[in-house]
Enzyme design. Structure first.
Site, mmCIF file in Angstrom:
data_model
loop_
_atom_site.group_PDB
_atom_site.id
_atom_site.type_symbol
_atom_site.label_atom_id
_atom_site.label_comp_id
_atom_site.label_asym_id
_atom_site.label_seq_id
_atom_site.Cartn_x
_atom_site.Cartn_y
_atom_site.Cartn_z
ATOM 1 N N CYS A 23 6.749 -34.587 3.670
ATOM 2 C CA CYS A 23 6.544 -35.068 5.042
ATOM 3 C C CYS A 23 7.091 -36.476 5.270
ATOM 4 C CB CYS A 23 5.068 -34.989 5.424
ATOM 5 S SG CYS A 23 3.977 -36.117 4.527
ATOM 6 N N HIS A 43 -0.634 -37.366 5.957
ATOM 7 C CA HIS A 43 0.456 -36.566 6.514
ATOM 8 C C HIS A 43 1.101 -37.326 7.675
ATOM 9 C CE1 HIS A 43 2.750 -32.883 7.019
ATOM 10 N NE2 HIS A 43 2.527 -32.924 8.318
ATOM 11 N N HIS A 87 8.003 -31.651 11.467
ATOM 12 C CA HIS A 87 7.426 -32.130 10.208
ATOM 13 C C HIS A 87 7.699 -31.148 9.077
ATOM 14 C CE1 HIS A 87 3.349 -29.785 10.271
ATOM 15 N NE2 HIS A 87 4.241 -29.141 10.987
#
Length: 361
Positions: free
Chosen positions: A275, A323, A335
């Protein structure tokens, strides 16, 4: 003296070579072999588990992959620090070599002065000056004597400072080496944690039958849609109307071009991403480097209100900032979700938002 010089230079070169080995990135691990499942009798079909059981599986998988993401951030942070510390050790090694060379030159100058005195009979300049019968020569010599004394003091002072510098460089290199070794251990521990979490998640998924996996995927989509709908129902999109900056557009273009590429923890492209690897590379491509990990992106980049966010901004998710995704407009993000998934377009409200940060504030 020459042996000491060779020893320091050899030590410095050894430091550089060792740093290269210690700082090498870890080798990615292979996915475990799926656990065999019993083949059902062709005359009977297994009874699918109740939805609540699959919901428990979904929650368990979310936790495992979340924990893997936290460990991945720790791994990436250790890797980034290792690169910085390695560079510092290399620079210190260069300074040690340069300092030793400077000290050798100063010693040569001191030796030349000593040899000159020896050629003059070994008498100190003061004695030779007092024995002169020529007043002019006496005065001229007195001036040279003062200059010589100042030069000698300056030479001794410079040699002392150079020796002190060399000692400090060696101490700094030793301290950085200890930090590098501690970082290596932290990186190894994080890698082990990642492997454990992902392996457990994959084993859990591999125990499911095909229809169960399909139902599980449906539950995941429903949960994401429910969260996104709840976020949109707040009317937030009516407030978000900022346009992307020039660099933000470039970052979004880069992220969009990566859609479909597999997730891989610790990866920064070009074929796979995690990510924060995706977001950091997108902004690096836009000409604006940012921290490597989601946690550091959250800590170091400027925070903006959700209503003020614009395409290219980064959305940090979960309370532990484990994240990160890139906002691309219209309530959507790009993402790299987790192992087994690919870079994808999703709803910005599908996960709990911690903050929005702006790289080019």
């Amino acid at each position: 003296m020459r042996a000491a010089k060779r020893g320091l230079i050899t030590a410095a070169v050894t430091v550089v070579c060792a740093v290269t080995v210690l700082a090498a990135p870890g080798t990615a691990f292979a996915s475990p072999t799926p656990t065999p499942t019993a083949t059902p009798s062709p005359k009977t079909s297994p009874t699918p588990p109740p939805s609540k059981d699959l919901e428990a599986v979904r929650e368990k998988l979310d936790k495992l992959y979340h924990d893997a993401a936290v460990a991945t951030d720790a791994y990436n942070a250790a890797e980034e620090k290792a690169q910085q510390q390695s560079a510092e050790i290399v620079e210190l090694a260069k300074k040690i070599v340069q300092g030793q060379q400077k000290l050798d030159r100063l010693k040569d100058r001191a030796g030349a002065a000593a040899r000159a005195q020896y050629r003059m009979g070994g008498l100190p300049p003061q004695a030779q000056l007092m024995l002169s019968d020529d007043p002019g020569q006496f005065l001229d010599g007195a001036g040279r004597l003062l200059q010589g004394e100042r030069a000698t003091k300056g030479l001794i002072g410079e040699m002392t400072r150079t020796q002190q510098d060399l000692k400090q460089y060696a101490q700094d290199a030793s301290a950085q080496w200890e930090k590098l070794e501690a970082g290596r251990k932290a990186k190894a521990a994080a890698k082990k944690k990642i492997k454990q979490q992902i392996t457990e998640a994959e084993k859990l998924e591999n125990r499911l039958e095909k229809k169960e996996k399909e139902r599980l995927a449906k539950l995941e989509r429903e949960a994401a849609a429910k969260a996104q709908t709840a976020w949109l129902d707040t009317g937030i999109l009516k407030e978000i109307n900022s346009k992307a900056s020039k660099q933000g557009k470039k970052a979004v273009e880069f992220a969009t071009a990566q859609i479909g590429k597999p997730y891989e923890w610790g990866a920064e492209g070009p074929k796979t991403f995690d990510c924060s690897g995706l977001t950091s590379q997108a902004w690096a491509n836009a000409g604006h480097p940012i921290p490597r990990t989601s946690q550091e992106q959250w800590k170091q980049l400027k925070h903006v209100d959700i209503k003020d966010m614009r395409p290219g901004d980064l959305i940090i998710y979960f309370d532990d900032a484990s994240h990160v995704a890139m906002y691309v407009g219209d309530g959507a993000i790009i993402h790299a979700p987790r192992p087994g998934r690919t870079v994808t377009l999703a709803g910005a409200g599908e996960m709990p938002i911690l903050a929005v940060v702006r790289p080019d504030a």
